[in-house]
Design an enzyme around this catalytic site. Structure first.
Site, short mmCIF file in Angstrom:
data_model
loop_
_atom_site.label_atom_id
_atom_site.label_comp_id
_atom_site.label_asym_id
_atom_site.label_seq_id
_atom_site.Cartn_x
_atom_site.Cartn_y
_atom_site.Cartn_z
N TYR A 178 21.01 -74.22 -33.54
CA TYR A 178 22.07 -75.13 -33.10
C TYR A 178 22.66 -74.69 -31.76
O TYR A 178 22.83 -75.50 -30.85
CB TYR A 178 23.17 -75.18 -34.16
N SER A 229 29.23 -78.49 -27.13
CA SER A 229 29.99 -77.76 -28.15
C SER A 229 30.44 -76.44 -27.56
O SER A 229 29.82 -75.92 -26.62
CB SER A 229 29.12 -77.50 -29.38
#
Length: 267
Positions: A155, A142
């Site tokens: 995260y 990501s």
């Protein structure tokens, strides 16, 4: 001309929605046979039926990536049916959100159990088959693996770790015939915001990400497959994602200022 994956066997974890679903459909369009893994069997079946309805080939292999035994068995099932694995995509993921001091130990373990250890199991069990086929390993990272934000420490930490694994594996696999591509998307349509910190899916949960920056998943799938085909070591997209990644790598101080001063501090 877009790269074809004719008759290649592609295994995708997290294949029942979002980027996994979109990649599965695009791989099938490009001639691949697709194996779909995940926990939501009803969604996996829907995706497989959709691929079959357009003339493609898809199989469903239910698998919770937090179980190493389940991942090993899923690899065996794919090989038993398709005879090989040419592309393995560690796509299963979820996002734990909240201020650092309020996150529990269980929430941290949930985050890393899926995004990191599930990815590690997927790669480890797929690699022996990929060595046979001189195939492609794909890790879903990501942009948040290059630039962090508040309330996303768990995260972001998991995605920073994924990027480190991907870059390390790319070196280890060099010369083996197997490539490792780490994909780093920005904002793309997915169900990630509809899964809570305990990993439970709720279709009614709103997606609070900026919708004006959101790429449709089918558009994302096309550029991701092109990067996989080219055996890129790392591929960052979208446009805003590339800007964010560049700033995160080269100007982290500006990111900090923007988050703490321009955006205002929130308790």
């Amino acid at each position: 001309m877009k790269h074809r994956f004719t008759d290649q066997a592609v295994w995708i974890t997290g294949g029942g929605s979002g980027l996994g679903e979109a990649m599965a459909a695009e791989f099938a369009t490009r001639g691949a046979r697709v194996a779909l893994s995940g926990r939501r069997v009803d969604r996996l079946n829907e995706v497989a039926e959709g691929i079959g309805a357009t003339g493609g080939t898809a199989m469903v292999v239910p698998c919770d990536v937090t179980s190493d035994d389940a991942v090993r068995d899923a690899v065996g099932a794919v090989v038993e049916t398709f005879g090989r694995i040419d592309v393995a995509i560690a796509n299963a993921g979820m996002g734990v959100v909240g201020r650092f001091e309020r996150l529990s130990d269980a929430e941290w373990k949930q985050q890393f159990g899926v995004n990191l250890f599930g990815l590690v199991s997927t790669a480890r069990h797929a690699l022996p088959e990929l060595r046979k086929s001189h195939g492609r390993l794909v890790l879903m990272g990501s942009v948040t693996g290059l630039v962090a934000g508040e309330r996303t420490s768990a995260y972001c930490a998991s995605k920073f770790a994924v990027r480190a694994i991907g870059l390390s594996l790319a070196q280890e696999l060099h010369g083996s015939g197997v490539s490792c591509t780490t994909l780093c998307p920005g904002f793309v349509e997915s169900d990630i915001n509809r899964v809570d910190n305990q990993g439970h899916y709720d279709a009614s949960r709103p997606d609070l990400r900026p919708q004006r920056l959101m790429w449709p998943s089918d558009r994302a799938a096309k550029v991701m497959l092109d990067a996989i085909a080219a055996r890129k070591r790392e591929y960052v997209f979208t446009g805003h994602g590339r800007i964010g990644a560049f700033m995160g790598k080269h100007f982290p101080g500006l990111i900090h200022i923007a988050a703490t001063r321009v955006g205002g501090r929130r308790k």
